[in-house]
Design a protein around this motif. Structure first.
Motif, PDB file in Angstrom:
ATOM      1  N   THR A 192       3.644   2.995  12.201  1.00 24.40           N
ATOM      2  CA  THR A 192       2.986   2.081  11.247  1.00 24.40           C
ATOM      3  C   THR A 192       3.885   1.809  10.039  1.00 24.40           C
ATOM      4  OG1 THR A 192       1.802   3.899  10.175  1.00 24.40           O
ATOM      5  CG2 THR A 192       0.648   2.722  11.938  1.00 24.40           C
ATOM      6  N   ARG A 194       7.247  -2.029   6.898  1.00 29.87           N
ATOM      7  CA  ARG A 194       8.644  -2.418   6.636  1.00 29.87           C
ATOM      8  C   ARG A 194       8.878  -3.877   7.033  1.00 29.87           C
ATOM      9  NH1 ARG A 194      12.473   1.551   5.721  1.00 29.87           N
ATOM     10  NH2 ARG A 194      11.563   3.630   5.552  1.00 29.87           N
ATOM     11  N   ARG A 218      -3.265  -3.466   2.548  1.00 27.45           N
ATOM     12  CA  ARG A 218      -3.511  -2.337   3.463  1.00 27.45           C
ATOM     13  C   ARG A 218      -4.655  -2.651   4.420  1.00 27.45           C
ATOM     14  NH1 ARG A 218      -0.325   1.971   2.256  1.00 27.45           N
ATOM     15  NH2 ARG A 218      -1.319   3.063   3.975  1.00 27.45           N
ATOM     16  N   ARG A 259       1.022   7.389   7.199  1.00 29.23           N
ATOM     17  CA  ARG A 259       0.583   8.185   6.041  1.00 29.23           C
ATOM     18  C   ARG A 259      -0.931   8.365   6.014  1.00 29.23           C
ATOM     19  NH1 ARG A 259       5.300   7.378   6.085  1.00 29.23           N
ATOM     20  NH2 ARG A 259       6.816   7.534   4.406  1.00 29.23           N
ATOM     21  N   ASP A 260      -1.654   7.369   6.571  1.00 32.87           N
ATOM     22  CA  ASP A 260      -3.124   7.372   6.493  1.00 32.87           C
ATOM     23  C   ASP A 260      -3.752   7.237   7.879  1.00 32.87           C
ATOM     24  OD1 ASP A 260      -2.218   4.826   6.992  1.00 32.87           O
ATOM     25  OD2 ASP A 260      -3.615   3.827   5.633  1.00 32.87           O
ATOM     26  N   ARG A 290       9.296   7.605  -3.674  1.00 37.26           N
ATOM     27  CA  ARG A 290       8.401   7.187  -2.578  1.00 37.26           C
ATOM     28  C   ARG A 290       7.324   8.235  -2.308  1.00 37.26           C
ATOM     29  NH1 ARG A 290      10.030   5.327   2.772  1.00 37.26           N
ATOM     30  NH2 ARG A 290      12.016   6.428   2.719  1.00 37.26           N
ATOM     31  N   ARG A 296      -1.183   6.780  -4.542  1.00 34.60           N
ATOM     32  CA  ARG A 296      -1.781   5.466  -4.352  1.00 34.60           C
ATOM     33  C   ARG A 296      -3.302   5.573  -4.264  1.00 34.60           C
ATOM     34  NH1 ARG A 296       1.717   4.466  -0.100  1.00 34.60           N
ATOM     35  NH2 ARG A 296       0.553   5.555   1.488  1.00 34.60           N
TER      36      ARG A 296
HETATM   37  O1   DC Z   1       7.399   6.106   7.528  1.00 36.61           O
HETATM   38  P1   DC Z   1       8.300   5.141   6.765  1.00 36.61           P
HETATM   39  O2   DC Z   1       9.221   5.800   5.783  1.00 36.61           O
HETATM   40  O3   DC Z   1       9.020   4.200   7.668  1.00 36.61           O
HETATM   41  O4   DC Z   1       7.284   4.246   5.896  1.00 36.61           O
HETATM   42  C1   DC Z   1       7.739   3.197   5.092  1.00 36.61           C
HETATM   43  C2   DC Z   1       6.826   3.029   3.901  1.00 36.61           C
HETATM   44  O5   DC Z   1       5.539   2.571   4.323  1.00 36.61           O
HETATM   45  C3   DC Z   1       6.602   4.283   3.079  1.00 36.61           C
HETATM   46  O6   DC Z   1       7.024   4.060   1.754  1.00 36.61           O
HETATM   47  C4   DC Z   1       5.134   4.548   3.122  1.00 36.61           C
HETATM   48  C5   DC Z   1       4.514   3.338   3.726  1.00 36.61           C
HETATM   49  N1   DC Z   1       3.508   3.635   4.747  1.00 36.61           N
HETATM   50  C6   DC Z   1       2.189   3.590   4.374  1.00 36.61           C
HETATM   51  O7   DC Z   1       1.900   3.338   3.203  1.00 36.61           O
HETATM   52  N2   DC Z   1       1.221   3.813   5.301  1.00 36.61           N
HETATM   53  C7   DC Z   1       1.534   4.074   6.567  1.00 36.61           C
HETATM   54  N3   DC Z   1       0.554   4.263   7.458  1.00 36.61           N
HETATM   55  C8   DC Z   1       2.889   4.147   6.968  1.00 36.61           C
HETATM   56  C9   DC Z   1       3.862   3.925   6.022  1.00 36.61           C
END
Ligand code: DC
Length: 213
Positions: A31, A36, A101, A122-123, A172, A179
């Motif tokens: 995700t 990205r 989101r 992340r979520d 980051r 957030r």
């Molecule tokens: O996993 P990554 O580093 O490729 O993720 C890129 C950015 O996207 C990172 O700054 C967090 C965000 N992200 C997010 O907010 N929710 C997700 N489900 C996946 C990534």
């Protein structure tokens, strides 16, 4: 069936999720890659990154296709481009907007509806697929995470200053944790795995062990 994995940047999620998908003969959805690609589209279109509504409109109409570990935006393979440092620098703001989101979570659910998927981000365990039976939170010490990201970029021939990368990852992490919507946190029913002293294969094996049990 969905296997949901969350964790901070550099925790080894992406490599481990890919190995897991291969071992279990499942599809894989990164995700972070979808966020990205959205960031790339916004930057290439010279969009005002403060304009949440305009970003939401792009997110709602995002033409994304994921095949194995390649990602296509409007039919173009952007798999390498979305991992470049200029995306890392701009992404945190974009992923912080609740409207963005919301659109991206619907897209991710639609993408993974079609089969058995290992989904990482992340979520995922808390918002995207909270009902999943298999939830994991992958973590590693900060210094190890920086080192992994540095190596990943080095292997791709991308030049980046180590200090700059360290600051970037710290920034980051803070943005991910603080957030308001979709923040990075461990779901109470997720299995915690620390990959600091594990190889990627060992960590993937550990997860397979939990699933088979
Ligand atoms: O996993 P990554 O580093 O490729 O993720 C890129 C950015 O996207 C990172 O700054 C967090 C965000 N992200 C997010 O907010 N929710 C997700 N489900 C996946 C990534």
């Amino acid at each position: 069936m969905i296997i949901a994995i969350d964790g901070p940047a550099g925790s080894g999620k992406t490599s481990i999720a890919k190995r897991l998908a291969k071992k279990l003969n499942m599809f894989y959805l990164d995700t972070g890659g979808t966020y990205r690609a959205l960031t790339l589209k916004a930057l290439e279109g010279d969009l005002d990154l403060k304009d949440e509504v305009a970003l939401q409109a792009i997110a709602k109409n995002l033409n994304l296709k994921i095949e194995q570990d390649r990602i296509y935006l409007d039919g173009r393979d952007v798999s390498e481009k979305i991992r470049a440092p200029f995306i890392d620098k701009n992404i945190s703001k974009i992923v912080s907007y609740p409207k963005v989101r919301e659109a991206m979570v619907s897209l991710q659910r639609r993408m993974a509806e079609s089969g058995d998927f290992v989904v990482e981000g992340r979520d995922i365990t808390t918002v995207v697929f909270p009902q999943s039976k298999f939830k994991f939170y992958l973590d590693a010490e900060f210094a190890v995470r920086v080192q992994r990201r540095f190596k990943e970029l080095e292997n791709k021939g991308v030049q980046i200053d180590f200090e700059e990368l360290t600051d970037d990852l710290k920034r980051r992490d803070e943005a991910d944790i603080n957030r308001e919507v979709g923040a990075l946190k461990q779901s109470p029913d997720a299995v915690y795995i620390d990959s600091t002293n594990l190889s990627l294969d060992e960590a993937a094996e550990k997860i397979v062990g939990y699933i088979r049990n």
